[in-house]
Design a protein around this motif. Structure first.
Motif, PDB file in Angstrom:
ATOM      1  N   VAL A  79       6.891  -5.481  -6.987  1.00  0.00           N
ATOM      2  CA  VAL A  79       6.043  -5.261  -8.158  1.00  0.00           C
ATOM      3  C   VAL A  79       6.935  -4.910  -9.351  1.00  0.00           C
ATOM      4  CG1 VAL A  79       4.205  -3.831  -9.126  1.00  0.00           C
ATOM      5  CG2 VAL A  79       4.126  -4.502  -6.730  1.00  0.00           C
ATOM      6  N   LYS A  80       6.551  -5.372 -10.544  1.00  0.00           N
ATOM      7  CA  LYS A  80       7.405  -5.152 -11.712  1.00  0.00           C
ATOM      8  C   LYS A  80       7.227  -3.774 -12.327  1.00  0.00           C
ATOM      9  CE  LYS A  80       8.022  -9.897 -13.354  1.00  0.00           C
ATOM     10  NZ  LYS A  80       7.844 -10.828 -14.502  1.00  0.00           N
ATOM     11  N   TRP A  81       6.005  -3.225 -12.234  1.00  0.00           N
ATOM     12  CA  TRP A  81       5.721  -1.987 -12.927  1.00  0.00           C
ATOM     13  C   TRP A  81       5.307  -0.903 -11.956  1.00  0.00           C
ATOM     14  CZ3 TRP A  81       7.441  -2.824 -17.573  1.00  0.00           C
ATOM     15  CH2 TRP A  81       7.332  -4.112 -18.130  1.00  0.00           C
ATOM     16  N   GLY A  82       5.635   0.321 -12.283  1.00  0.00           N
ATOM     17  CA  GLY A  82       5.221   1.452 -11.476  1.00  0.00           C
ATOM     18  C   GLY A  82       3.751   1.769 -11.653  1.00  0.00           C
ATOM     19  N   SER A  83       3.200   2.440 -10.674  1.00  0.00           N
ATOM     20  CA  SER A  83       1.802   2.865 -10.726  1.00  0.00           C
ATOM     21  C   SER A  83       1.697   4.348 -10.387  1.00  0.00           C
ATOM     22  CB  SER A  83       0.957   2.053  -9.742  1.00  0.00           C
ATOM     23  OG  SER A  83       0.912   0.700 -10.102  1.00  0.00           O
ATOM     24  N   ASP A  84       0.625   4.919 -10.850  1.00  0.00           N
ATOM     25  CA  ASP A  84       0.343   6.337 -10.616  1.00  0.00           C
ATOM     26  C   ASP A  84      -0.469   6.480  -9.329  1.00  0.00           C
ATOM     27  OD1 ASP A  84      -0.888   8.959 -12.788  1.00  0.00           O
ATOM     28  OD2 ASP A  84       1.112   8.601 -11.973  1.00  0.00           O
ATOM     29  N   TYR A  85      -0.018   7.333  -8.439  1.00  0.00           N
ATOM     30  CA  TYR A  85      -0.729   7.564  -7.187  1.00  0.00           C
ATOM     31  C   TYR A  85      -1.081   9.041  -7.053  1.00  0.00           C
ATOM     32  CZ  TYR A  85       0.694   2.880  -5.788  1.00  0.00           C
ATOM     33  OH  TYR A  85       0.866   1.523  -5.718  1.00  0.00           O
TER      34      TYR A  85
ATOM     35  N   SER B 231       6.403  -0.023  -6.382  1.00  0.00           N
ATOM     36  CA  SER B 231       6.302  -0.633  -5.049  1.00  0.00           C
ATOM     37  C   SER B 231       7.218  -1.843  -4.961  1.00  0.00           C
ATOM     38  CB  SER B 231       4.856  -1.057  -4.763  1.00  0.00           C
ATOM     39  OG  SER B 231       3.990   0.055  -4.790  1.00  0.00           O
ATOM     40  N   THR B 232       7.586  -2.199  -3.777  1.00  0.00           N
ATOM     41  CA  THR B 232       8.429  -3.374  -3.563  1.00  0.00           C
ATOM     42  C   THR B 232       7.688  -4.630  -3.990  1.00  0.00           C
ATOM     43  OG1 THR B 232       7.653  -3.450  -1.283  1.00  0.00           O
ATOM     44  CG2 THR B 232       9.742  -2.344  -1.687  1.00  0.00           C
TER      45      THR B 232
ATOM     46  N   GLN C 277       0.835  -1.186   0.000  1.00  0.00           N
ATOM     47  CA  GLN C 277       0.000   0.000   0.000  1.00  0.00           C
ATOM     48  C   GLN C 277       0.875   1.242   0.000  1.00  0.00           C
ATOM     49  OE1 GLN C 277      -3.200   0.263  -0.154  1.00  0.00           O
ATOM     50  NE2 GLN C 277      -3.963  -1.796   0.248  1.00  0.00           N
ATOM     51  N   VAL C 278       0.516   2.174  -0.848  1.00  0.00           N
ATOM     52  CA  VAL C 278       1.235   3.445  -0.936  1.00  0.00           C
ATOM     53  C   VAL C 278       0.248   4.576  -0.695  1.00  0.00           C
ATOM     54  CG1 VAL C 278       2.477   5.001  -2.460  1.00  0.00           C
ATOM     55  CG2 VAL C 278       2.986   2.555  -2.502  1.00  0.00           C
ATOM     56  N   GLN C 279       0.664   5.552   0.045  1.00  0.00           N
ATOM     57  CA  GLN C 279      -0.180   6.735   0.299  1.00  0.00           C
ATOM     58  C   GLN C 279       0.599   8.000   0.021  1.00  0.00           C
ATOM     59  OE1 GLN C 279      -1.557   6.300   4.407  1.00  0.00           O
ATOM     60  NE2 GLN C 279      -3.629   6.003   3.617  1.00  0.00           N
ATOM     61  N   LEU C 280      -0.120   9.007  -0.480  1.00  0.00           N
ATOM     62  CA  LEU C 280       0.430  10.346  -0.634  1.00  0.00           C
ATOM     63  C   LEU C 280      -0.383  11.265   0.270  1.00  0.00           C
ATOM     64  CD1 LEU C 280       0.862  10.669  -4.513  1.00  0.00           C
ATOM     65  CD2 LEU C 280       2.558   9.946  -2.823  1.00  0.00           C
ATOM     66  N   VAL C 281       0.293  11.974   1.140  1.00  0.00           N
ATOM     67  CA  VAL C 281      -0.391  12.870   2.075  1.00  0.00           C
ATOM     68  C   VAL C 281       0.127  14.291   1.864  1.00  0.00           C
ATOM     69  CG1 VAL C 281      -0.859  13.400   4.486  1.00  0.00           C
ATOM     70  CG2 VAL C 281      -0.687  11.017   3.740  1.00  0.00           C
ATOM     71  N   GLU C 282      -0.812  15.167   1.523  1.00  0.00           N
ATOM     72  CA  GLU C 282      -0.469  16.565   1.243  1.00  0.00           C
ATOM     73  C   GLU C 282      -0.723  17.436   2.462  1.00  0.00           C
ATOM     74  OE1 GLU C 282      -2.409  15.821  -3.133  1.00  0.00           O
ATOM     75  OE2 GLU C 282      -3.474  16.125  -1.244  1.00  0.00           O
ATOM     76  N   SER C 283      -0.023  18.547   2.505  1.00  0.00           N
ATOM     77  CA  SER C 283      -0.253  19.543   3.542  1.00  0.00           C
ATOM     78  C   SER C 283       0.203  20.903   3.027  1.00  0.00           C
ATOM     79  CB  SER C 283       0.502  19.189   4.829  1.00  0.00           C
ATOM     80  OG  SER C 283       1.885  19.122   4.592  1.00  0.00           O
ATOM     81  N   GLY C 284      -0.265  21.957   3.696  1.00  0.00           N
ATOM     82  CA  GLY C 284       0.227  23.292   3.386  1.00  0.00           C
ATOM     83  C   GLY C 284      -0.731  24.206   2.674  1.00  0.00           C
ATOM     84  N   GLY C 285      -1.899  23.722   2.304  1.00  0.00           N
ATOM     85  CA  GLY C 285      -2.848  24.606   1.631  1.00  0.00           C
ATOM     86  C   GLY C 285      -3.447  25.591   2.612  1.00  0.00           C
ATOM     87  N   GLY C 286      -4.236  26.501   2.075  1.00  0.00           N
ATOM     88  CA  GLY C 286      -4.887  27.485   2.933  1.00  0.00           C
ATOM     89  C   GLY C 286      -5.347  28.696   2.184  1.00  0.00           C
TER      90      GLY C 286
ATOM     91  N   SER D  87       4.380   7.367   1.401  1.00  0.00           N
ATOM     92  CA  SER D  87       4.736   6.351   2.401  1.00  0.00           C
ATOM     93  C   SER D  87       4.168   5.000   1.985  1.00  0.00           C
ATOM     94  CB  SER D  87       4.201   6.749   3.781  1.00  0.00           C
ATOM     95  OG  SER D  87       2.792   6.823   3.757  1.00  0.00           O
ATOM     96  N   GLY D  88       4.716   3.954   2.583  1.00  0.00           N
ATOM     97  CA  GLY D  88       4.243   2.612   2.267  1.00  0.00           C
ATOM     98  C   GLY D  88       5.355   1.768   1.688  1.00  0.00           C
ATOM     99  N   SER D  89       4.959   0.767   0.930  1.00  0.00           N
ATOM    100  CA  SER D  89       5.911  -0.185   0.349  1.00  0.00           C
ATOM    101  C   SER D  89       6.518   0.376  -0.939  1.00  0.00           C
ATOM    102  CB  SER D  89       5.206  -1.505   0.074  1.00  0.00           C
ATOM    103  OG  SER D  89       4.650  -2.038   1.250  1.00  0.00           O
ATOM    104  N   ILE D  90       7.443   1.295  -0.755  1.00  0.00           N
ATOM    105  CA  ILE D  90       8.035   2.009  -1.887  1.00  0.00           C
ATOM    106  C   ILE D  90       9.427   1.477  -2.188  1.00  0.00           C
ATOM    107  CG2 ILE D  90       8.832   4.248  -2.713  1.00  0.00           C
ATOM    108  CD1 ILE D  90       6.657   5.505  -0.886  1.00  0.00           C
ATOM    109  N   PHE D  91       9.633   1.087  -3.441  1.00  0.00           N
ATOM    110  CA  PHE D  91      10.976   0.697  -3.880  1.00  0.00           C
ATOM    111  C   PHE D  91      11.689   1.902  -4.481  1.00  0.00           C
ATOM    112  CE2 PHE D  91      14.329  -2.054  -5.050  1.00  0.00           C
ATOM    113  CZ  PHE D  91      14.756  -1.676  -6.303  1.00  0.00           C
ATOM    114  N   SER D  92      10.973   2.603  -5.365  1.00  0.00           N
ATOM    115  CA  SER D  92      11.554   3.804  -5.959  1.00  0.00           C
ATOM    116  C   SER D  92      10.430   4.713  -6.460  1.00  0.00           C
ATOM    117  CB  SER D  92      12.489   3.467  -7.126  1.00  0.00           C
ATOM    118  OG  SER D  92      11.777   2.858  -8.179  1.00  0.00           O
ATOM    119  N   ILE D  93      10.764   6.000  -6.590  1.00  0.00           N
ATOM    120  CA  ILE D  93       9.810   6.984  -7.094  1.00  0.00           C
ATOM    121  C   ILE D  93      10.417   7.670  -8.297  1.00  0.00           C
ATOM    122  CG2 ILE D  93       8.425   9.023  -6.601  1.00  0.00           C
ATOM    123  CD1 ILE D  93       8.523   8.317  -3.664  1.00  0.00           C
TER     124      ILE D  93
END
Length: 121
Positions: A104-110, A101-102, A1-10, A25-31
């Motif tokens: 996994v053969k192919w990257g995914s868009d999050y 992700s760790t 599982q991979v998550q993207l968490v944003e902050s800083g708006g207003g 965050s999560g099971s990340i091999f590379s970005i």
């Protein structure tokens, strides 16, 4: 599982600045590419800026010279520094990342959940 968490708006006045952050965050091999998109009411989502793993960047013409994208690979985090904000920058800003992700053969868009940026005139 991979998550993207944003902050800083207003809410900020025209001419002001904001800094958005997005941490993966999560099971990340590379970005690979990380980026920011935005969607204003009644409009399509558009690319604001993106940065590749090597550091090369692209910007929408409307934000060139005002916005700066950067990333901290050690923290799996991308930033968007927004200066000289205009009312037309008002939108929901979304973080996007191409993540392998760790195990996994192919990257995914999050995508992140989005953060509201409102610029008052």
């Amino acid at each position: 599982q991979v998550q993207l968490v944003e902050s800083g708006g207003g809410l900020v006045q025209a001419g002001g600045s904001l800094r958005l952050s997005c941490a993966a965050s999560g099971s990340i091999f590379s970005i690979n590419t990380m980026g920011w998109y935005r969607q204003a009411p009644g409009k399509q989502r558009e690319l604001v800026a993106r940065i590749r793993s090597g550091g090369s960047t692209n910007y929408a013409d409307s934000v060139k010279g005002r916005f700066t994208i950067s990333r901290d690979n050690a923290k799996n985090t991308v930033y968007l520094l927004m200066n000289s904000l205009k009312p037309e920058d008002t939108a929901v800003y979304y973080c996007n990342a191409d993540i392998l992700s760790t195990g996994v053969k192919w990257g995914s868009d999050y995508w992140g959940q989005g953060t509201q940026v409102t610029v008052s005139s």
